[in-house]
Design an enzyme around this catalytic site. Structure first.
Site, PDB file in Angstrom:
ATOM      1  N   GLU A 191      30.346 -29.141  33.701  1.00 49.25           N
ATOM      2  CA  GLU A 191      29.688 -30.089  33.638  1.00 49.25           C
ATOM      3  C   GLU A 191      29.781 -30.884  32.287  1.00 49.25           C
ATOM      4  OE1 GLU A 191      27.486 -27.356  36.474  1.00 49.25           O
ATOM      5  OE2 GLU A 191      28.352 -27.408  34.745  1.00 49.25           O
ATOM      6  N   GLY A 222      22.020 -18.855  25.423  1.00 42.73           N
ATOM      7  CA  GLY A 222      21.957 -20.294  25.907  1.00 42.73           C
ATOM      8  C   GLY A 222      20.305 -20.563  25.595  1.00 42.73           C
ATOM      9  N   ARG A 223      19.486 -20.055  26.384  1.00 42.34           N
ATOM     10  CA  ARG A 223      18.200 -20.400  26.774  1.00 42.34           C
ATOM     11  C   ARG A 223      17.195 -20.329  25.563  1.00 42.34           C
ATOM     12  NH1 ARG A 223      20.156 -16.637  29.807  1.00 42.34           N
ATOM     13  NH2 ARG A 223      19.058 -14.507  29.870  1.00 42.34           N
ATOM     14  N   LYS A 230      28.205 -23.331  24.573  1.00 40.33           N
ATOM     15  CA  LYS A 230      28.612 -22.288  23.788  1.00 40.33           C
ATOM     16  C   LYS A 230      30.092 -21.882  23.909  1.00 40.33           C
ATOM     17  CE  LYS A 230      26.701 -17.218  23.253  1.00 40.33           C
ATOM     18  NZ  LYS A 230      25.718 -16.355  23.559  1.00 40.33           N
ATOM     19  N   HIS A 269      -4.032 -33.237  41.647  1.00 32.47           N
ATOM     20  CA  HIS A 269      -3.625 -34.336  42.594  1.00 32.47           C
ATOM     21  C   HIS A 269      -2.534 -34.038  43.624  1.00 32.47           C
ATOM     22  CE1 HIS A 269      -7.001 -36.745  41.421  1.00 32.47           C
ATOM     23  NE2 HIS A 269      -6.664 -36.230  40.214  1.00 32.47           N
ATOM     24  N   LYS A 279      29.898 -20.399  40.427  1.00 31.73           N
ATOM     25  CA  LYS A 279      30.596 -21.329  39.662  1.00 31.73           C
ATOM     26  C   LYS A 279      32.168 -21.176  40.343  1.00 31.73           C
ATOM     27  CE  LYS A 279      27.909 -21.837  35.720  1.00 31.73           C
ATOM     28  NZ  LYS A 279      27.912 -21.539  34.099  1.00 31.73           N
ATOM     29  N   GLU A 301      15.876 -17.327  34.578  1.00 32.94           N
ATOM     30  CA  GLU A 301      17.385 -16.603  34.171  1.00 32.94           C
ATOM     31  C   GLU A 301      17.140 -15.166  33.598  1.00 32.94           C
ATOM     32  OE1 GLU A 301      20.749 -19.562  33.691  1.00 32.94           O
ATOM     33  OE2 GLU A 301      20.414 -18.967  31.655  1.00 32.94           O
TER      34      GLU A 301
END
Length: 498
Positions: free
Chosen positions: A177, A232-233, A171, A348, A460, A318
């Site tokens: 990263e 963003g999400r 964005k 399991h 950050k 978030e």
């Protein structure tokens, strides 16, 4: 009539042929009435109307939260501060459609993004790959998120440079990263013999920062916008979800949007008592009030949805992992910890804790009516899969008595059953929108802003001086305003081993 029969009769709700069964929540009619009354007293209906109307419900950033406009296939005008955003959204649809027709001979697509720029499209690509009969357009879709070069190396070892396209999704176009991974992929293209013009032609961007994308070297015609009113999400419905169209065709992407749009219309228009996102939110709120729960699980009994809990973790934690409300006051409740994986594998793994642990952990069991393959064994296998889903819910709810304490199941462990008629692009879109709207509802009920995420920023900021100290290779770093004594010692330890 027994209490269980009464609950069963009152607990089945449906929308879009999806069924939500809350019988094992243990909430009787009196308490449901109180929950709906409390939601109305908290002005939930007004909140829903304001969200779809483009009001600035993201109060900390003074923005709307209008991801619903991205799947508004009817193109009904959606106004933000007096301007209809649908022409711009429609233009992106046309460009994605055109790109699908243009990309001929592409063998590999590297989608570079992290967080909301990665989870949604990755989930969709993985889930739809399991749809019987779906046609893939033959290209390999790679998702590059982690700064760990192991992921980068694995992708570059498989991709064919001269027929690769790269989509950089950020964005702000400043995410560390993403920018470092993008630079590494560009360097790989050049090292593989691609000319400067070939590299430029291979690069695409999805961003709100047109200038930064152009400065990186992306041709303006290859930049797809999304907007600051999209978190963003919540962005998979935008050009962030372009891999869905590129991999399976634009019509599949439209069906994905259509399922989400249909769920939005249900959320917007259905009375609270019939509203699936609202019912799910109120059930979780009830368990917080009654049991002070700290976690809940989403267990899809469909291998195709194994990525769904990972997507949901970001969406819920978030959005609603906050300790203060919209007014800056401490909150009583916020997002529980979210986890899960595909059933019956999960049985399991950690179902022992569900059944006999000291914590009460509500569960959303998600099942699909139709088998997810056309194998000759599919019907028999699917019957066993569904049997396990129903049996686990029953055992958790009813428990079991025994003389041996190790064999006692306490029971009264709450769960939902969410049943999809099938899993395809439409119902995947509806499922994701159901949970998005449930998350927004919970935020409204807790008076939390679900559309900002200030808590992810501080780390950050601190990473920058730490990275600088690591790059110095000094073994005598001392505590400072940016680096405390423990971290300084850890930096020295790392530098001593490099």
């Amino acid at each position: 009539m027994s209490e269980q029969v009464q609950l069963a009769n009152q607990s089945t709700h449906s929308a879009l042929n999806m069924v939500l069964d809350t019988a094992y929540q243990g909430i009787d009619a009196v308490n449901w009435k109180k929950l709906f009354a409390s939601a109305r007293q908290g002005h939930l209906e007004q909140f829903i109307a304001d969200m779809f109307a483009g009001k600035h419900i993201n109060n900390s950033e003074d923005r709307p939260a209008l991801h619903s406009a991205l799947r508004n296939l009817s193109k009904t005008p959606v106004m933000i501060d007096g301007k209809d955003v649908m022409p711009a959204v429609s233009e992106v649809w046309h460009r994605i459609d055109a790109l699908c027709n243009k990309w001929i001979g592409v063998t590999d697509v590297i989608h570079i993004g992290i967080g909301g720029s990665d989870f949604g499209p990755r989930l969709a690509i993985e889930a739809l790959a399991h749809v019987p009969g779906i046609e893939s357009r033959g290209m390999r879709m790679h998702f590059l998120a982690n700064i760990d070069t192991a992921e980068l190396a694995r992708i570059l070892a498989r991709a064919q440079a001269h027929s690769t396209r790269v989509i950089v999704v950020s964005k702000s176009f400043t995410t560390l990263e993403t920018s470092m991974n993008a630079k590494a992929v560009v360097a790989w293209l050049k090292d593989s013999g691609c000319s400067a013009s070939q590299v430029t032609d291979s690069l695409y961007a999805v961003t709100a920062n047109l200038t930064a994308a152009k400065d990186f070297g992306v041709n303006e015609n290859n930049i797809f916008p999304f907007w600051d009113w999209v978190g963003g999400r919540y962005s998979v419905w935008s050009a962030v979800g372009m891999p869905i169209a590129l991999q399976y065709d634009f019509e599949t992407f439209k069906q994905f949007l259509a399922g989400a749009e249909a769920m939005d219309l249900h959320f917007k228009n259905a009375p609270l008592e019939e509203n699936l996102p609202v019912i799910m939110a109120l059930a979780l709120l009830h368990q917080q009030e009654k049991h002070d729960i700290k976690a809940y699980a989403a267990i899809p009994y469909a291998d195709a949805l194994d990525w769904f809990p990972k997507w949901l973790q970001q969406l819920d934690m978030e959005s609603n992992g906050k300790s203060v409300d919209r007014d800056g006051k401490p909150v009583k409740h916020s997002s529980p910890v979210v986890f899960g994986s595909a059933g019956s594998n999960a049985q399991h793994s950690y179902f022992q804790l569900f059944h006999q642990g000291t914590e009460i952990i509500p569960i959303d069991f998600i099942a699909v009516l139709e088998p997810m393959s056309d194998r000759p064994e599919a019907v028999a296998h699917h019957r066993i899969l569904l049997s396990n889903c129903l049996a686990q819910a029953q055992a958790l709810a009813n428990g079991k008595t025994a003389a041996n304490p190790n064999d006692i199941y306490p029971g009264k462990r709450p769960s939902n059953l969410l049943l999809l008629p099938k899993l395809n692009a439409f119902y995947l879109g509806a499922l994701l929108a159901l949970y998005e709207n449930r998350t927004a509802t919970l935020g409204a009920l807790w008076n939390i802003n679900s559309f900002d995420q200030p808590g992810v920023e501080y780390g950050k900021v601190l990473a920058k001086p730490i990275e600088k100290a690591l790059a110095s290779h000094q073994k005598d770093i001392t505590a400072s305003a940016d680096i405390d004594a423990v971290t300084a010692a850890r930096i020295n330890l790392l530098n001593s081993n490099n």
